[in-house]
Design a protein around this motif. Structure first.
Motif, PDB file in Angstrom:
ATOM      1  N   UNK A  41      48.583  30.702  35.813  1.00 45.23           N
ATOM      2  CA  UNK A  41      49.942  30.325  36.206  1.00 45.23           C
ATOM      3  C   UNK A  41      50.604  29.433  35.142  1.00 45.23           C
ATOM      4  N   UNK A  42      51.898  29.633  34.949  1.00 47.93           N
ATOM      5  CA  UNK A  42      52.644  28.819  33.978  1.00 47.93           C
ATOM      6  C   UNK A  42      53.891  28.185  34.582  1.00 47.93           C
ATOM      7  N   UNK A  43      54.136  28.431  35.858  1.00 47.47           N
ATOM      8  CA  UNK A  43      55.392  27.953  36.459  1.00 47.47           C
ATOM      9  C   UNK A  43      55.182  26.845  37.492  1.00 47.47           C
ATOM     10  N   UNK A  44      54.095  26.091  37.365  1.00 44.57           N
ATOM     11  CA  UNK A  44      53.884  24.970  38.281  1.00 44.57           C
ATOM     12  C   UNK A  44      53.108  25.311  39.538  1.00 44.57           C
ATOM     13  N   UNK A  45      52.731  26.550  39.733  1.00 45.16           N
ATOM     14  CA  UNK A  45      51.939  26.929  40.899  1.00 45.16           C
ATOM     15  C   UNK A  45      50.456  26.744  40.587  1.00 45.16           C
ATOM     16  N   UNK A  46      49.630  26.725  41.615  1.00 43.80           N
ATOM     17  CA  UNK A  46      48.188  26.621  41.414  1.00 43.80           C
ATOM     18  C   UNK A  46      47.490  27.954  41.691  1.00 43.80           C
ATOM     19  N   UNK A  47      48.235  29.053  41.665  1.00 42.02           N
ATOM     20  CA  UNK A  47      47.700  30.379  41.977  1.00 42.02           C
ATOM     21  C   UNK A  47      47.384  31.172  40.706  1.00 42.02           C
ATOM     22  N   UNK A  48      46.118  31.493  40.527  1.00 44.32           N
ATOM     23  CA  UNK A  48      45.692  32.433  39.493  1.00 44.32           C
ATOM     24  C   UNK A  48      45.705  33.821  40.116  1.00 44.32           C
ATOM     25  N   UNK A  49      45.981  34.833  39.320  1.00 50.47           N
ATOM     26  CA  UNK A  49      45.914  36.211  39.795  1.00 50.47           C
ATOM     27  C   UNK A  49      44.828  36.942  39.010  1.00 50.47           C
ATOM     28  N   UNK A  50      43.956  37.608  39.739  1.00 50.85           N
ATOM     29  CA  UNK A  50      42.929  38.445  39.129  1.00 50.85           C
ATOM     30  C   UNK A  50      43.347  39.882  39.431  1.00 50.85           C
ATOM     31  N   UNK A  51      43.801  40.568  38.390  1.00 50.19           N
ATOM     32  CA  UNK A  51      44.352  41.915  38.538  1.00 50.19           C
ATOM     33  C   UNK A  51      43.320  42.942  38.097  1.00 50.19           C
ATOM     34  N   UNK A  52      42.988  43.880  38.982  1.00 52.55           N
ATOM     35  CA  UNK A  52      42.137  45.001  38.602  1.00 52.55           C
ATOM     36  C   UNK A  52      42.781  46.298  39.063  1.00 52.55           C
ATOM     37  N   UNK A  53      42.554  47.334  38.267  1.00 53.58           N
ATOM     38  CA  UNK A  53      43.062  48.663  38.614  1.00 53.58           C
ATOM     39  C   UNK A  53      41.868  49.606  38.680  1.00 53.58           C
ATOM     40  N   UNK A  54      41.866  50.432  39.718  1.00 57.66           N
ATOM     41  CA  UNK A  54      40.751  51.332  40.008  1.00 57.66           C
ATOM     42  C   UNK A  54      41.241  52.758  40.172  1.00 57.66           C
ATOM     43  N   UNK A  55      40.389  53.717  39.860  1.00 64.42           N
ATOM     44  CA  UNK A  55      40.728  55.134  40.020  1.00 64.42           C
ATOM     45  C   UNK A  55      40.993  55.464  41.489  1.00 64.42           C
ATOM     46  N   UNK A  56      40.221  54.827  42.395  1.00 61.86           N
ATOM     47  CA  UNK A  56      40.383  55.105  43.832  1.00 61.86           C
ATOM     48  C   UNK A  56      39.920  53.909  44.645  1.00 61.86           C
ATOM     49  N   UNK A  57      40.326  53.886  45.895  1.00 64.97           N
ATOM     50  CA  UNK A  57      39.865  52.855  46.834  1.00 64.97           C
ATOM     51  C   UNK A  57      38.346  52.931  47.004  1.00 64.97           C
ATOM     52  N   UNK A  58      37.814  54.142  47.010  1.00 59.57           N
ATOM     53  CA  UNK A  58      36.373  54.323  47.164  1.00 59.57           C
ATOM     54  C   UNK A  58      35.610  53.680  46.009  1.00 59.57           C
ATOM     55  N   UNK A  59      36.133  53.830  44.779  1.00 57.94           N
ATOM     56  CA  UNK A  59      35.480  53.205  43.628  1.00 57.94           C
ATOM     57  C   UNK A  59      35.493  51.683  43.754  1.00 57.94           C
ATOM     58  N   UNK A  60      36.614  51.133  44.198  1.00 58.97           N
ATOM     59  CA  UNK A  60      36.704  49.687  44.384  1.00 58.97           C
ATOM     60  C   UNK A  60      35.709  49.219  45.449  1.00 58.97           C
ATOM     61  N   UNK A  61      35.653  49.918  46.572  1.00 68.02           N
ATOM     62  CA  UNK A  61      34.752  49.534  47.659  1.00 68.02           C
ATOM     63  C   UNK A  61      33.290  49.614  47.218  1.00 68.02           C
ATOM     64  N   UNK A  62      32.965  50.622  46.420  1.00 64.46           N
ATOM     65  CA  UNK A  62      31.592  50.759  45.907  1.00 64.46           C
ATOM     66  C   UNK A  62      31.243  49.557  45.031  1.00 64.46           C
ATOM     67  N   UNK A  63      32.170  49.141  44.174  1.00 62.78           N
ATOM     68  CA  UNK A  63      31.940  47.980  43.314  1.00 62.78           C
ATOM     69  C   UNK A  63      31.821  46.709  44.157  1.00 62.78           C
ATOM     70  N   UNK A  64      32.667  46.573  45.174  1.00 65.37           N
ATOM     71  CA  UNK A  64      32.629  45.387  46.033  1.00 65.37           C
ATOM     72  C   UNK A  64      31.298  45.288  46.782  1.00 65.37           C
ATOM     73  N   UNK A  65      30.738  46.401  47.174  1.00 68.99           N
ATOM     74  CA  UNK A  65      29.498  46.358  47.946  1.00 68.99           C
ATOM     75  C   UNK A  65      28.266  46.218  47.057  1.00 68.99           C
ATOM     76  N   UNK A  66      28.456  46.303  45.747  1.00 64.89           N
ATOM     77  CA  UNK A  66      27.329  46.171  44.824  1.00 64.89           C
ATOM     78  C   UNK A  66      27.439  44.912  43.983  1.00 64.89           C
ATOM     79  N   UNK A  67      27.795  45.066  42.697  1.00 67.11           N
ATOM     80  CA  UNK A  67      27.807  43.925  41.772  1.00 67.11           C
ATOM     81  C   UNK A  67      28.743  42.797  42.189  1.00 67.11           C
ATOM     82  N   UNK A  68      29.880  43.124  42.758  1.00 64.56           N
ATOM     83  CA  UNK A  68      30.850  42.081  43.098  1.00 64.56           C
ATOM     84  C   UNK A  68      30.348  41.207  44.234  1.00 64.56           C
ATOM     85  N   UNK A  69      29.646  41.797  45.175  1.00 67.57           N
ATOM     86  CA  UNK A  69      29.126  41.027  46.304  1.00 67.57           C
ATOM     87  C   UNK A  69      28.180  39.930  45.801  1.00 67.57           C
TER      88      UNK A  69
END
Length: 112
Positions: A41-69
């Motif tokens: 953040x650069x405008x006085x907020x305390x919010x960081x954004x972590x942006x990720x883009x995935x081929x599909x929701x299924x790919x994201x869910x697979x990652x969340x249930x494995x390494x990300x967990x």
């Protein structure tokens, strides 16, 4: 597209950024992963954004249930693994929420 919104107190900003830097490469080999950005953040907020883009929701869910967990067991913005004494490091973020979006329109620069 997924955006994780992390509330990070000023005194924890460097800790959060170092933890993400130490995990560089952790997501790049995941099936369906397309893009990552950690936005400070650069405008006085305390919010960081972590942006990720995935081929599909299924790919994201697979990652969340494995390494990300495993990476998130330390809490929002927490580190992976343990520090001296075998204790988990204190989370750098005090709060987090996950936003999900579908791309409706996009544009890229025109090539000359």
């Amino acid at each position: 597209m997924k955006i994780n919104v992390l509330t990070v107190p000023a005194e924890q900003r460097e800790v959060l950024e170092q933890r993400f830097a130490s995990r560089a490469g952790a997501v790049e080999g995941s099936d369906g992963f397309e893009w990552f950005e950690l936005l400070r953040p650069v405008d006085g907020t305390d919010k960081y954004l972590v942006y990720t883009r995935w081929r599909s929701e299924e790919d994201f869910q697979q990652w969340m249930s494995g390494p990300m967990q495993a990476a998130h067991r330390g809490g929002a913005g927490g580190g992976s693994g343990s520090e001296a004494g075998g204790e988990r490091p204190k989370p750098a973020a005090s709060d987090s929420s996950l936003w999900s979006f579908e791309v409706v329109q996009q544009a890229a620069p025109k090539l000359g």
